[in-house]
Design a protein around this motif. Structure first.
Motif, PDB file in Angstrom:
ATOM      1  N   GLN A 166     114.234  35.932 -33.716  1.00  0.00           N
ATOM      2  CA  GLN A 166     113.450  34.799 -33.224  1.00  0.00           C
ATOM      3  C   GLN A 166     113.773  33.536 -33.994  1.00  0.00           C
ATOM      4  O   GLN A 166     113.776  32.441 -33.455  1.00  0.00           O
ATOM      5  N   ARG A 223     117.643  32.556 -32.878  1.00  0.00           N
ATOM      6  CA  ARG A 223     117.785  32.148 -31.483  1.00  0.00           C
ATOM      7  C   ARG A 223     117.044  30.834 -31.244  1.00  0.00           C
ATOM      8  O   ARG A 223     115.870  30.716 -31.569  1.00  0.00           O
ATOM      9  N   GLY A 224     117.728  29.903 -30.646  1.00  0.00           N
ATOM     10  CA  GLY A 224     117.085  28.630 -30.361  1.00  0.00           C
ATOM     11  C   GLY A 224     117.074  27.729 -31.573  1.00  0.00           C
ATOM     12  O   GLY A 224     116.764  26.543 -31.475  1.00  0.00           O
ATOM     13  N   GLN A 226     116.264  26.938 -13.115  1.00  0.00           N
ATOM     14  CA  GLN A 226     115.442  28.141 -13.153  1.00  0.00           C
ATOM     15  C   GLN A 226     115.136  28.585 -14.570  1.00  0.00           C
ATOM     16  O   GLN A 226     114.328  29.475 -14.779  1.00  0.00           O
ATOM     17  N   SER A 227     115.793  27.977 -15.541  1.00  0.00           N
ATOM     18  CA  SER A 227     115.591  28.416 -16.911  1.00  0.00           C
ATOM     19  C   SER A 227     114.514  27.613 -17.630  1.00  0.00           C
ATOM     20  O   SER A 227     114.154  27.922 -18.748  1.00  0.00           O
ATOM     21  N   THR A 270     110.621  26.623 -17.745  1.00  0.00           N
ATOM     22  CA  THR A 270     109.378  27.187 -17.215  1.00  0.00           C
ATOM     23  C   THR A 270     108.706  26.186 -16.273  1.00  0.00           C
ATOM     24  O   THR A 270     108.408  25.074 -16.687  1.00  0.00           O
ATOM     25  N   LEU A 311     108.854  25.786 -33.381  1.00  0.00           N
ATOM     26  CA  LEU A 311     109.356  27.063 -33.874  1.00  0.00           C
ATOM     27  C   LEU A 311     110.469  26.895 -34.898  1.00  0.00           C
ATOM     28  O   LEU A 311     110.609  27.703 -35.808  1.00  0.00           O
ATOM     29  N   ASP A 371     114.507  33.823 -15.053  1.00  0.00           N
ATOM     30  CA  ASP A 371     115.429  33.159 -15.970  1.00  0.00           C
ATOM     31  C   ASP A 371     114.680  32.414 -17.060  1.00  0.00           C
ATOM     32  O   ASP A 371     115.150  32.311 -18.173  1.00  0.00           O
ATOM     33  N   TYR A 372     113.501  31.858 -16.720  1.00  0.00           N
ATOM     34  CA  TYR A 372     112.846  31.054 -17.754  1.00  0.00           C
ATOM     35  C   TYR A 372     112.263  31.911 -18.862  1.00  0.00           C
ATOM     36  O   TYR A 372     112.165  31.465 -20.004  1.00  0.00           O
ATOM     37  N   GLN A 413     113.771  34.745 -19.849  1.00  0.00           N
ATOM     38  CA  GLN A 413     114.967  35.058 -20.642  1.00  0.00           C
ATOM     39  C   GLN A 413     115.315  33.884 -21.561  1.00  0.00           C
ATOM     40  O   GLN A 413     115.606  34.055 -22.737  1.00  0.00           O
ATOM     41  N   MET A 414     115.232  32.690 -20.995  1.00  0.00           N
ATOM     42  CA  MET A 414     115.549  31.488 -21.776  1.00  0.00           C
ATOM     43  C   MET A 414     114.575  31.356 -22.941  1.00  0.00           C
ATOM     44  O   MET A 414     114.987  31.041 -24.055  1.00  0.00           O
ATOM     45  N   LEU A 417     115.515  33.574 -25.649  1.00  0.00           N
ATOM     46  CA  LEU A 417     116.700  33.119 -26.364  1.00  0.00           C
ATOM     47  C   LEU A 417     116.461  31.793 -27.079  1.00  0.00           C
ATOM     48  O   LEU A 417     117.320  31.275 -27.752  1.00  0.00           O
ATOM     49  N   LYS A 418     115.276  31.229 -26.882  1.00  0.00           N
ATOM     50  CA  LYS A 418     114.883  30.050 -27.651  1.00  0.00           C
ATOM     51  C   LYS A 418     114.171  30.496 -28.921  1.00  0.00           C
ATOM     52  O   LYS A 418     113.771  29.685 -29.728  1.00  0.00           O
ATOM     53  N   GLY A 419     113.965  31.829 -29.024  1.00  0.00           N
ATOM     54  CA  GLY A 419     113.290  32.338 -30.212  1.00  0.00           C
ATOM     55  C   GLY A 419     111.782  32.311 -30.116  1.00  0.00           C
ATOM     56  O   GLY A 419     111.097  32.379 -31.127  1.00  0.00           O
ATOM     57  N   VAL A 420     111.245  32.215 -28.893  1.00  0.00           N
ATOM     58  CA  VAL A 420     109.794  32.208 -28.748  1.00  0.00           C
ATOM     59  C   VAL A 420     109.278  33.636 -28.948  1.00  0.00           C
ATOM     60  O   VAL A 420     109.816  34.574 -28.360  1.00  0.00           O
ATOM     61  N   PRO A 421     108.238  33.828 -29.773  1.00  0.00           N
ATOM     62  CA  PRO A 421     107.703  35.174 -29.982  1.00  0.00           C
ATOM     63  C   PRO A 421     107.171  35.783 -28.682  1.00  0.00           C
ATOM     64  O   PRO A 421     106.708  35.069 -27.796  1.00  0.00           O
ATOM     65  N   TYR A 422     107.221  37.126 -28.640  1.00  0.00           N
ATOM     66  CA  TYR A 422     106.920  37.858 -27.410  1.00  0.00           C
ATOM     67  C   TYR A 422     105.582  37.484 -26.779  1.00  0.00           C
ATOM     68  O   TYR A 422     105.510  37.143 -25.604  1.00  0.00           O
ATOM     69  N   ARG A 465     103.700  34.985 -27.194  1.00  0.00           N
ATOM     70  CA  ARG A 465     103.639  33.591 -26.786  1.00  0.00           C
ATOM     71  C   ARG A 465     104.342  33.423 -25.430  1.00  0.00           C
ATOM     72  O   ARG A 465     103.898  32.667 -24.569  1.00  0.00           O
ATOM     73  N   ARG A 486     102.151  31.972 -22.518  1.00  0.00           N
ATOM     74  CA  ARG A 486     102.426  30.572 -22.251  1.00  0.00           C
ATOM     75  C   ARG A 486     103.429  30.394 -21.109  1.00  0.00           C
ATOM     76  O   ARG A 486     103.306  29.481 -20.297  1.00  0.00           O
ATOM     77  N   HIS A 487     104.419  31.261 -21.064  1.00  0.00           N
ATOM     78  CA  HIS A 487     105.477  31.067 -20.065  1.00  0.00           C
ATOM     79  C   HIS A 487     105.274  31.927 -18.817  1.00  0.00           C
ATOM     80  O   HIS A 487     105.480  31.461 -17.715  1.00  0.00           O
ATOM     81  N   PRO A 521     100.834  31.999 -16.778  1.00  0.00           N
ATOM     82  CA  PRO A 521     100.407  30.915 -15.880  1.00  0.00           C
ATOM     83  C   PRO A 521     101.152  30.950 -14.553  1.00  0.00           C
ATOM     84  O   PRO A 521     100.584  30.667 -13.500  1.00  0.00           O
ATOM     85  N   ASN A 522     102.438  31.307 -14.599  1.00  0.00           N
ATOM     86  CA  ASN A 522     103.198  31.383 -13.355  1.00  0.00           C
ATOM     87  C   ASN A 522     102.801  32.592 -12.519  1.00  0.00           C
ATOM     88  O   ASN A 522     102.785  32.534 -11.298  1.00  0.00           O
TER      89      ASN A 522
END
Lengths: 675, 319
Positions: free
Chosen positions: A88, A91-92, A104-105, A107, A122, B211-212, B214-215, B218-223, B225, B229-230, B233-234
């Motif tokens: 974590q 990445r990013g 699509q990537s 949110t 982060l 995809d968002y 997955q993104m 890969l941005k390092g956002v904790p699970y 969260r 957050r992602h 809501p969707n």
């Protein structure tokens, strides 16, 4: 090498578990190393495993995939051995990704500002109070206009190019040492693509990042990368400096790939690469490319070639690195394009066609409120029998809208569409007679969406044959086989469903379906843009053959100027739903030309390390055409003056049916802008 | 946005107006009227005429519709046919009781459904998911009267934890229903949770595969969260309309459950009114139920517009 590589992938094997528990490899023994400040391009067809490789570099595998062997070392430690917490953090942060489809990537329910802020939160040590300023700074770095406003927008409120820039800004927010780019410009307009690549090159130089750039487009790779790795069926087949790989690649596959790319200066069609790569995970003993290789010998089929030194400093997985030069790499080695005689009678005439998506509401009509400018306005065109007319322009130029109106899927607000030059066509499909419908067929961009997945190829083809010709039984069967032969698919395809076909095969079925109606005019809407280059060349060849054999007229819509060039007798250039220039292909692609044509032509990327696209205008998303004057006024690099904003430009003829719509005199348009 | 809400509101009112016409005409078309129902066998000759005169049944249909709808707008539905009671008094308590039951079921059911649905999606194809999904299918397929009877058998008769049916009169204080209405609320909660949970589960699975997400990984956002957050809501957006339908169904009086548990809500009143051929009461209840459906769906539409930025600006552009 002075410093150790930042990303070091060693003997990586990735596979998925097939039925029966056998593991089918997707990536096979891949090695790669990228140092700080270096950029590596990974090239391959769809299914070659290139995206899997890029994601694996982040220690991430898509659902169902597993690592079988090898290491992915980032900064000295294997990514797959790191704890989730460590991943974590990296990445990013130090390791950024720019995804293929930013639309699509991102949110959809979060504002751009919130998403960038999340990365800063982060991965960045800045105090919270400075985050907004930092976000604005990042958006300015990726050259987005009015960053403060963009922070408050939602992803869908941005254009494709803007979304891609936001994704880049988001990757930069973590101050990465290495950046992975997964086809970041695929699906963008030529001009936008050129701008984004320019930006990435600049960033790579100023920030000394390591970049891994995945693409199927050798032109893109030529523009941004120092070294190139060619991936075929999950194996590295060639690795070497970009300039060498593009000028004289030491592997037959790379050579065939180069030859299948259409280039702007080509007079002939590109050469198609026959066959298709072995499906992922299928076992092969010899060289994976042997089946499609012109040089293949019996040894190639049985013995897996090792990596050996090729020409220059390349290493290649080929048994005969000395013989590869026998394969021609020049494009345009294919068929000679079929030319239509200039005096053939008109097959389709458009008179002043205007199309609006917006329907005036009752209230607006009562109040006599002025309408927004029409999406497409004043299109007058003639398509001759047996002629192919190319239509080019960026997204939003109204190309597909015009095709839909011709096909009767969208009623024009004003103007007429005539078959030949005398039979008025109904505005919509319901108002057209069956024989009129039969004469006009359309092939859509995405065969996945336009073929019914529940129907077999036989059912798909038999529909128009039954409907228009009343064919039954054996006659029907014979005609279907003949059609499949014409698109170079055999009778064995009749029982298959679209899901069992590759992208190129599906598009050929779609073309066969259009030809089943024995049409006089076929409308092609970006039919090759979803296909790999090698497959694209085969589809181009097919269309050219059909044109020669049947004398069919085509309208060929594409944003790829090289493709339009080899296939078209005449070309129309559109901007914001208005014609800018029209004429014989050779005339449109040479001087004098409309400033917009010039902008498009300059932005084209060619697979040539010495060729750099020129950016003549800023890339900006225009949501609606200007109310008055020239449609291109807001982006024109050589604007004549105030007259461009007030008066619609006149058509200027240069002879031979070539006309340019511009206020500037032809002599001023004669010279190449800026150079 | 504001103009949009106003337009939706206007459309909702038109719908209710149309429904009122249909209800009125439907009752008109039935053989007989309130008088024939009350007088039964004596509904002949002078008695019938007199009754019709006192109830105003011999004026033209349009006048009667006008009077009815005018009264309904003020919350006055006129008099019931048999008891000569004011319908608004009769219905008032029943509406409150149905609301009470619905509130009980919703306050437990919606959070429970969201949690279970999310959990099943995140633990897709594991025993957690299989357990929850099978449970949901069971709850949806067993008819509510069977489930209700089983619950009464187990919890009221065998275990004796709660009373089997409700004996409290309709006009009692809300708290007096307390231990009695629990079983009814449980049956409703079960059904509701099953519907909503399945919807949440499938849209959450879609969101987690997007995809968002997955993104974000890969941005390092904790699970967690990413989940809250992602993805969530969707995933909730498509669930909102299912929740709205369920809420409307609950508020509109759940006839079977109310009858089984003898709960004095709107649903049971409707059954009683139909069997007593009390047409004015039937008309009034149908009208209230229709208005509830329109209202709740309107609210859900506005809510999903407010939560879904894509829908919101699309609607704005269309306008």
């Amino acid at each position: 090498m002075a410093n150790p590589p930042l990303i070091d992938i060693r003997k990586l094997c990735i596979g998925f578990s097939g039925r029966g528990g056998t593991i089918l490899p997707v990536l096979h023994d891949v090695d790669l190393a990228v140092c700080r400040g270096e950029s590596l391009g990974i090239v391959g067809e769809s299914g070659s495993g290139k995206s899997t490789l890029a994601l694996a570099a982040m220690g991430y595998l898509k659902h169902g995939l597993e690592k079988i062997d090898g290491e992915v070392i980032y900064d000295g430690v294997d990514m797959f051995a790191r704890s989730p917490k460590e991943l974590q953090r990296i990445r990013g942060g130090k390791l950024g990704l720019i995804p293929q489809n930013s639309g699509q990537s991102l949110t959809p329910t979060l504002r751009i500002g919130q998403q960038i802020d999340e990365v800063l939160h982060l991965h960045c040590t800045l105090p919270k109070a400075l985050h907004e300023a930092r976000a604005i700074d990042l958006l300015t770095q990726v050259r987005l206009p009015d960053p403060r406003a963009i922070l408050r927008r939602y992803p869908h409120e941005l254009s494709g190019g803007q979304q891609q820039r936001v994704a880049i800004a988001m990757a930069l927010a973590g101050e990465p040492d290495a950046l992975l780019l997964d086809e970041p410009t695929t699906g963008l307009d030529v001009t936008t693509q050129a701008h984004i690549l320019d930006l990435l090159r600049e960033l790579a130089v100023t920030r000394k990042m390591a970049m891994v750039y995945v693409s199927h487009d050798l032109g893109v790779i030529a523009r941004v990368c120092d070294r190139v790795l060619v991936l075929y069926a999950g194996e590295t087949v060639l690795i070497g400096p970009a300039a060498e790989v593009l000028r004289d690649p030491a592997h037959p596959y790379a050579r065939a790939l180069l030859a299948s790319i259409p280039r702007l200066c080509d007079q002939q069609l590109p050469r198609a690469l026959n066959g298709r790569p072995p499906s992922p995970g299928s076992h092969h003993h010899g060289c994976a490319f042997a089946q499609r290789c012109a040089l293949a010998t019996e040894t190639c089929r049985t013995e897996r070639p090792p990596m050996t030194a090729g020409a220059g400093s390349q290493s290649t997985r080929c048994l005969y690195p000395d013989r590869v030069s026998e394969i021609d790499i020049r494009g345009g080695g294919g068929a000679v394009p079929m030319v239509c005689p200039a005096d053939s009678p008109p097959a389709l005439t458009l008179k002043d066609v205007t199309i609006r998506y917006q329907r005036p509401s009752l209230l607006a009509r009562l109040r006599h409120r002025a309408l927004n400018p029409a999406t497409v306005e004043g299109i007058s065109l003639t398509l001759r029998h047996g002629e192919s007319l190319g239509m080019v322009g960026e997204s939003g130029s109204g190309k597909s809208t015009i095709l839909k109106a011709i096909a009767g899927l969208l009623a024009p607000a004003e103007g007429q569409i005539l078959l030949d030059d005398n039979t008025l066509l109904g505005t919509t499909v319901e108002r057209r007679r069956p024989d009129q419908l039969r004469r006009l067929q359309i092939v859509f961009q995405n065969p996945d969406a336009s073929l019914n997945p529940r129907q077999s190829v036989a059912e798909i083809l038999s529909q128009p044959l039954r409907l228009y010709f009343g064919l039954r039984g054996e006659a029907l069967q014979d005609r279907m086989v003949a059609l499949l032969d014409a698109v170079r698919l055999g009778a064995s395809y009749l029982d298959r469903r679209p899901g069992q076909l590759s992208g190129g095969e599906k598009q050929r079925v779609a073309v066969a379906r259009a030809f089943a109606a024995d049409p006089r005019i076929v409308l092609c809407d970006e039919i090759t843009s979803a296909l790999d280059v090698s497959v694209q060349a085969a589809v181009l060849e097919l269309l050219n053959d059909l044109k020669r054999v049947h004398g069919t007229a085509f309208i060929f819509v594409s944003h790829n100027l090289a493709i339009v060039r080899v296939l078209s007798d005449r070309v129309a250039v559109l901007y914001q739903g208005r014609l800018c220039e029209i004429g014989p292909t050779a005339a449109v692609y040479s001087q004098p030309s409309h400033p917009y044509t010039e902008v498009l032509l300059s932005a084209v990327l060619e697979p040539d390390p010495d060729h750099a696209p020129r950016l003549l205008t800023e890339d900006r998303a225009e949501l609606s055409p200007p109310e008055r004057g020239c449609p291109f006024q807001r982006r024109c690099p050589v604007k004549a003056g105030a007259i461009c904003e007030t008066d619609a430009p006149p058509w200027q003829e240069t002879g031979n049916g070539h006309a340019i719509r511009c206020h500037l005199p032809l002599t001023a348009l004669q010279n190449r802008i800026c150079g | 946005m504001f103009a949009l809400i106003v337009r939706r509101l206007a459309l909702g009112l038109i719908t209710i107006g149309l429904v009122s016409v249909i209800i009125f005409l439907g009752v008109e078309a039935l053989p007989g009227d309130a008088c024939t129902a009350v007088l039964e066998r004596d509904a002949v000759g002078e008695a019938l005429e007199k009754c019709r005169e006192t109830m105003g049944l011999n004026t033209p249909a349009l006048t009667r519709y006008g009077a009815w709808i005018g009264g309904a707008l003020h919350g006055d539905f006129g008099l019931s046919a048999n008891g000569q009671e004011r319908i608004s008094d009769l219905v008032g308590f029943r509406v409150r009781n149905s609301l009470l039951l619905a509130a009980g079921a919703l306050s437990v059911g919606i959070p429970l459904a969201l949690c279970l649905g999310t959990l099943a999606a995140l633990r897709r194809d594991t025993w957690v998911d299989i357990l929850f999904s099978t449970g949901a299918i069971l709850a949806m397929t067993i008819p509510e009267f069977v489930a209700a009877t089983l619950l009464i058998l187990i919890f009221a008769i065998w275990l004796g934890w709660v009373p089997a049916i409700v004996l409290t009169p309709a006009d009692a204080q809300p708290l007096e229903f307390f231990p009695e209405f629990i079983l009814a609320a449980v049956v409703l909660t079960m059904l509701m949770v099953a519907h909503i949970m399945r919807m949440v589960r499938s849209s959450m699975i879609d969101a987690m595969a997007s995809d968002y997400v997955q993104m974000a990984t890969l941005k390092g956002v904790p699970y967690w969260r990413i989940v809250f957050r992602h993805a969530l809501p969707n995933a909730l957006l498509p669930a909102i309309n299912v929740i709205a339908l369920t809420v409307a169904w609950l508020l509109g009086g759940v006839v079977v459950v109310e009858v089984v548990f003898n709960y004095p809500g709107l649903g049971r009143l409707l059954v009683d009114a139909i069997s007593g051929r009390d047409l004015p009461v039937v008309q009034a209840i149908t009208m209230i139920v229709a208005a509830t459906y329109v209202g709740v769906n309107l609210f859900a539409d506005i809510l999903s517009l407010a939560l879904n930025p894509r829908l919101r600006s699309h609607q704005m552009r269309v306008r």
